[in-house]
Write a protein that holds these residues in place. Structure first.
Motif, short mmCIF file in Angstrom:
data_model
loop_
_atom_site.label_atom_id
_atom_site.label_comp_id
_atom_site.label_asym_id
_atom_site.label_seq_id
_atom_site.Cartn_x
_atom_site.Cartn_y
_atom_site.Cartn_z
N LYS A 161 0.85 -1.19 0.00
CA LYS A 161 0.00 0.00 0.00
C LYS A 161 0.90 1.25 0.00
O LYS A 161 1.69 1.44 -0.90
N HIS A 162 0.81 2.07 1.05
CA HIS A 162 1.59 3.31 1.10
C HIS A 162 2.88 3.15 1.89
O HIS A 162 3.60 4.13 2.13
N ILE A 163 3.21 1.90 2.29
CA ILE A 163 4.37 1.65 3.15
C ILE A 163 5.49 1.01 2.35
O ILE A 163 5.27 0.05 1.60
N GLU A 164 6.71 1.53 2.50
CA GLU A 164 7.89 0.96 1.85
C GLU A 164 8.89 0.54 2.92
O GLU A 164 9.20 1.31 3.83
N ARG A 229 1.38 -0.19 15.42
CA ARG A 229 0.16 0.46 14.92
C ARG A 229 0.18 1.96 15.18
O ARG A 229 -0.25 2.76 14.34
N LYS A 230 0.66 2.36 16.36
CA LYS A 230 0.72 3.79 16.68
C LYS A 230 1.60 4.54 15.70
O LYS A 230 1.39 5.73 15.46
N LYS A 231 2.58 3.86 15.12
CA LYS A 231 3.53 4.53 14.23
C LYS A 231 3.12 4.51 12.77
O LYS A 231 3.52 5.40 12.02
N ILE A 232 2.34 3.50 12.35
CA ILE A 232 2.06 3.39 10.91
C ILE A 232 0.60 3.57 10.54
O ILE A 232 0.29 3.85 9.38
N GLU A 233 -0.31 3.39 11.49
CA GLU A 233 -1.73 3.46 11.17
C GLU A 233 -2.24 4.90 11.24
O GLU A 233 -1.82 5.67 12.10
N GLU A 238 -8.60 1.88 14.81
CA GLU A 238 -9.27 1.22 13.69
C GLU A 238 -8.22 0.89 12.63
O GLU A 238 -8.16 1.51 11.57
N PRO A 239 -7.36 -0.09 12.90
CA PRO A 239 -6.23 -0.36 12.01
C PRO A 239 -6.67 -0.87 10.64
O PRO A 239 -7.66 -1.60 10.51
N SER A 240 -5.92 -0.45 9.63
CA SER A 240 -6.20 -0.91 8.26
C SER A 240 -5.01 -1.68 7.69
O SER A 240 -5.12 -2.25 6.60
N GLY A 249 -4.50 -14.75 15.79
CA GLY A 249 -3.26 -13.97 15.82
C GLY A 249 -3.39 -12.67 15.06
O GLY A 249 -4.39 -11.95 15.22
N TYR A 250 -2.42 -12.38 14.19
CA TYR A 250 -2.40 -11.12 13.45
C TYR A 250 -2.04 -11.39 11.99
O TYR A 250 -1.40 -12.39 11.65
N LYS A 251 -2.45 -10.44 11.13
CA LYS A 251 -2.08 -10.50 9.72
C LYS A 251 -2.04 -9.10 9.15
O LYS A 251 -2.63 -8.16 9.71
N ALA A 252 -1.32 -8.94 8.04
CA ALA A 252 -1.42 -7.71 7.26
C ALA A 252 -2.65 -7.84 6.36
O ALA A 252 -2.89 -8.91 5.78
N ALA A 253 -3.41 -6.78 6.26
CA ALA A 253 -4.64 -6.84 5.46
C ALA A 253 -4.31 -7.20 4.02
O ALA A 253 -3.25 -6.84 3.49
#
Length: 255
Positions: A161-164, A229-233, A238-240, A249-253
């Motif tokens: 998405k918008h993250i590199e 999450r605090k740093k990238i969301e 309401e994390p995306s 557990g957890y996953k990347a959308a």
């Protein structure tokens, strides 16, 4: 007070031989007996160190010099440990340096506050020297070694998405914004964003992020996810990007 020097000079004529610098540890602890005990065993471990007896001096040292590990007491005169930890993570040469927090409080809420402020691990007083040094060694392994392990595995840059993510520079950008992450935060984000849609259990993330560290628990994963999450969301509530899969557990959308 500083520990041993990192320079060694030859006894014969010729160029000076420089040995690799020893890992440096910052100890911020107001109780003299505990501070001296910790520094003694760091010296026996052949580690360099600096020490401070209050939060203000500890933060000053953290902003003046790069360390490989910071041992930080929770209850300090002047600035308390949580404030110092947050300041180090926000604005210092040690934004990504592992932090071991010492606390005399046994309540889980106090430990969570320490981890939420940016600490990587905690140790409750009174503690055994053997356990302290085992955690010191584990956190030192987790720093530059953990980052280079990513590079050594041939890790490739990730665009999500918008993250590199650039493993070779250990850099993360969200849009035009540069994100400062600790080693564990970077490892977690890289694992998840490299595998969008794949669900990782907390136990799996423990193995991938902390490797052979036996002192962390699955609760540490939850705390680490919250910090990332605090740093990238845009809205951590309401994390995306990093999603919770309840009961799994957890996953990347999915992209």
């Amino acid at each position: 007070m500083s520990g041993t020097s990192s320079l060694e000079y030859s006894q014969v004529s010729g160029p000076v031989r420089t040995v690799p610098p020893r890992p440096a540890v910052l100890v911020v602890e107001d109780e003299p007996n505990i501070r001296e005990l910790v520094c003694l065993h760091l010296k026996l471990e052949e580690l360099d160190y600096e020490q401070a007896a209050d939060g203000n001096k500890g933060l000053e040292l953290a902003r003046a010099r790069k360390f490989d590990l910071i041992i930080l007491d929770l209850m300090l005169p002047g600035l308390d440990g949580v404030t110092v930890c947050r300041a180090i993570r926000r604005d210092s040469l040690n934004a990504s340096t592992p932090i071991l927090m010492l606390t005399a409080r046994r309540e889980e809420s106090d430990k969570v506050v320490g981890l939420d402020s940016g600490a990587d691990d905690y140790l409750t007083k009174p503690f055994g020297v053997r356990e302290l040094m085992a955690r010191v060694r584990a956190l030192l392994r987790r720093g530059p070694v953990a980052a280079s392990r990513l590079d050594g595995d041939g890790a490739k840059p990730v665009t999500y998405k918008h993250i590199e993510i650039d493993p070779s520079r250990r850099g993360v950008k969200a849009g035009a914004r540069q994100i400062e992450l600790t080693t564990n935060e970077f490892q977690l984000l890289y694992v998840l964003l490299s595998n969008p849609g794949i669900v990782f259990s907390r136990e799996a993330l423990l193995r991938k992020v902390w490797k052979d560290d036996t002192f962390v628990t699955v609760r540490s994963v939850d705390t680490l996810v919250k910090r990332v999450r605090k740093k990238i969301e845009d809205d951590p509530a309401e994390p995306s990007v990093i999603l919770t899969v309840w009961g799994a557990g957890y996953k990347a959308a999915d992209v």
